[in-house]
Design a protein around this motif. Structure first.
Motif, PDB file in Angstrom:
ATOM      1  N   CYS A 293       0.898  -1.222   0.039  1.00 52.12           N
ATOM      2  CA  CYS A 293      -0.123   0.077  -0.030  1.00 52.12           C
ATOM      3  C   CYS A 293       0.923   1.310   0.155  1.00 52.12           C
ATOM      4  CB  CYS A 293      -0.812  -0.048   1.334  1.00 52.12           C
ATOM      5  SG  CYS A 293      -2.238  -1.395   1.156  1.00 52.12           S
TER       6      CYS A 293
ATOM      7  N   GLU B   7     -10.087  -4.861   5.551  1.00 49.24           N
ATOM      8  CA  GLU B   7     -10.116  -3.931   4.209  1.00 49.24           C
ATOM      9  C   GLU B   7     -10.151  -2.536   4.431  1.00 49.24           C
ATOM     10  OE1 GLU B   7     -14.548  -5.021   4.360  1.00 49.24           O
ATOM     11  OE2 GLU B   7     -12.668  -5.440   5.316  1.00 49.24           O
ATOM     12  N   ASP B   8     -10.711  -2.157   5.364  1.00 46.28           N
ATOM     13  CA  ASP B   8     -10.753  -0.519   5.522  1.00 46.28           C
ATOM     14  C   ASP B   8      -9.496   0.134   5.796  1.00 46.28           C
ATOM     15  OD1 ASP B   8     -13.658  -0.413   5.594  1.00 46.28           O
ATOM     16  OD2 ASP B   8     -13.776  -0.699   7.516  1.00 46.28           O
TER      17      ASP B   8
ATOM     18  N   VAL C  28      -7.635   0.197   2.224  1.00 47.97           N
ATOM     19  CA  VAL C  28      -8.312   1.502   1.564  1.00 47.97           C
ATOM     20  C   VAL C  28      -7.724   2.704   2.126  1.00 47.97           C
ATOM     21  CG1 VAL C  28     -10.317   2.805   1.210  1.00 47.97           C
ATOM     22  CG2 VAL C  28     -10.342   0.161   1.049  1.00 47.97           C
TER      23      VAL C  28
ATOM     24  N   GLN D 250      -5.414   5.538   0.358  1.00 51.18           N
ATOM     25  CA  GLN D 250      -5.842   6.708   0.130  1.00 51.18           C
ATOM     26  C   GLN D 250      -4.612   7.742   0.920  1.00 51.18           C
ATOM     27  OE1 GLN D 250      -9.785   6.517   2.018  1.00 51.18           O
ATOM     28  NE2 GLN D 250     -10.516   6.179   0.141  1.00 51.18           N
TER      29      GLN D 250
ATOM     30  N   SER E 230      -9.308   4.558  -3.665  1.00 50.14           N
ATOM     31  CA  SER E 230      -9.450   3.325  -3.522  1.00 50.14           C
ATOM     32  C   SER E 230     -10.577   2.669  -2.926  1.00 50.14           C
ATOM     33  CB  SER E 230      -8.333   2.830  -2.335  1.00 50.14           C
ATOM     34  OG  SER E 230      -8.407   3.165  -1.086  1.00 50.14           O
ATOM     35  N   GLN E 231     -10.989   1.606  -3.505  1.00 48.49           N
ATOM     36  CA  GLN E 231     -12.294   0.998  -2.712  1.00 48.49           C
ATOM     37  C   GLN E 231     -12.299  -0.539  -3.036  1.00 48.49           C
ATOM     38  OE1 GLN E 231     -15.675   2.086  -5.555  1.00 48.49           O
ATOM     39  NE2 GLN E 231     -14.193   2.241  -7.452  1.00 48.49           N
ATOM     40  N   VAL E 232     -13.047  -1.009  -2.325  1.00 45.12           N
ATOM     41  CA  VAL E 232     -13.321  -2.693  -2.375  1.00 45.12           C
ATOM     42  C   VAL E 232     -14.334  -2.761  -3.765  1.00 45.12           C
ATOM     43  CG1 VAL E 232     -14.373  -4.923  -1.600  1.00 45.12           C
ATOM     44  CG2 VAL E 232     -13.133  -3.018  -0.082  1.00 45.12           C
TER      45      VAL E 232
ATOM     46  N   VAL F 170      -9.491  -4.946  -3.569  1.00 46.95           N
ATOM     47  CA  VAL F 170      -9.224  -3.626  -3.389  1.00 46.95           C
ATOM     48  C   VAL F 170      -8.583  -2.820  -4.548  1.00 46.95           C
ATOM     49  CG1 VAL F 170      -8.327  -1.651  -2.182  1.00 46.95           C
ATOM     50  CG2 VAL F 170      -9.089  -3.795  -0.987  1.00 46.95           C
TER      51      VAL F 170
ATOM     52  N   ALA G 144      -7.250   0.323  -6.524  1.00 45.97           N
ATOM     53  CA  ALA G 144      -6.504   1.856  -6.201  1.00 45.97           C
ATOM     54  C   ALA G 144      -6.091   2.519  -7.310  1.00 45.97           C
ATOM     55  CB  ALA G 144      -5.613   1.676  -5.043  1.00 45.97           C
TER      56      ALA G 144
END
Length: 217
Positions: free
Chosen positions: A135, A158-159, A162, A166, A172-174, A211, A213
């Protein structure tokens, strides 16, 4: 069928989910692709077959490097395979698509073993040993319109993934999720994970997420 020598990760449900997302979204067509932690080369081969302009696969395991190279040669699929730690072998290069299915299973030890098969999945106490590094470094490896796709269990949160992406300035998102039964490793560690509050005491399945991004416009 892919050659998988002892000590190399067997492509499983997480790999399948990421390949499904890759194909359905047309992410690879005409793109320069980087596959981090390639293992048998399953993701790299899928990207090449989905029309990638070029594919570079990286792994720290010499056995995985050999397996991915062999599988690419046998299938006559153009993949460049490099040995080294995550971004190290491609430092200074930029890619349009980054694929990653890193080790993400929480373990007792802080550092993964150097030579045992458990290195394929052990990822520190919270499972984020490799995820956090990916990440942090993904944005610098991508072209301006590049995309990263990272798959892992929600046991690793996952949060957090994300938010970490960011924090580097990316959106970014699932984009996909599925639930699968615990495999042998997760079953063996269910008590440890429950004691750490990472799963429920009676939980015997896990959610896998992909995820996405990309750089902000």
């Amino acid at each position: 069928m892919l050659l998988r020598p002892p000590g190399v990760y067997r492509a499983d449900g997480d790999t399948t989910l990421l390949i499904d997302v890759l194909r359905a979204g047309g992410y690879a067509a005409g793109r320069r692709v980087l596959d981090l932690g390639t293992g048998t080369g399953a993701l790299a081969l899928a990207a090449a077959r989905a029309g990638a302009a070029s594919v570079t696969a990286v792994d720290l395991s010499l056995r995985s490097v050999a397996a991915a190279w062999f599988n690419a040669q046998v299938s006559r699929t153009p993949v460049t395979v490099r040995w080294g730690d995550l971004f190290g072998p491609v430092r200074g290069e930029r890619f349009d698509l980054l694929l990653a299915n890193p080790p993400y299973v929480p373990a007792e030890a802080v550092a993964p073993p150097r030579h045992r098969i458990t290195r394929c999945w052990d990822a520190g106490p919270d499972g984020r040993l490799l995820l956090d590094r990916i990440c942090a470094g993904a944005a610098d490896m991508l072209t301006d319109d590049g995309v990263a796709l990272i798959v892992h269990s929600t046991v690793c949160d996952e949060d957090t993934t994300v938010a970490a992406l960011q924090a580097t300035g990316m959106k970014s998102q699932v984009v996909a999720r599925t639930t699968i039964p615990f495999g042998p490793v997760m079953r063996a560690r269910a008590g440890l994970l429950a004691a750490r509050g990472l799963v429920q005491p009676d939980q015997r399945d896990e959610e896998i997420v992909v995820v996405e991004a990309r750089h902000r416009a």
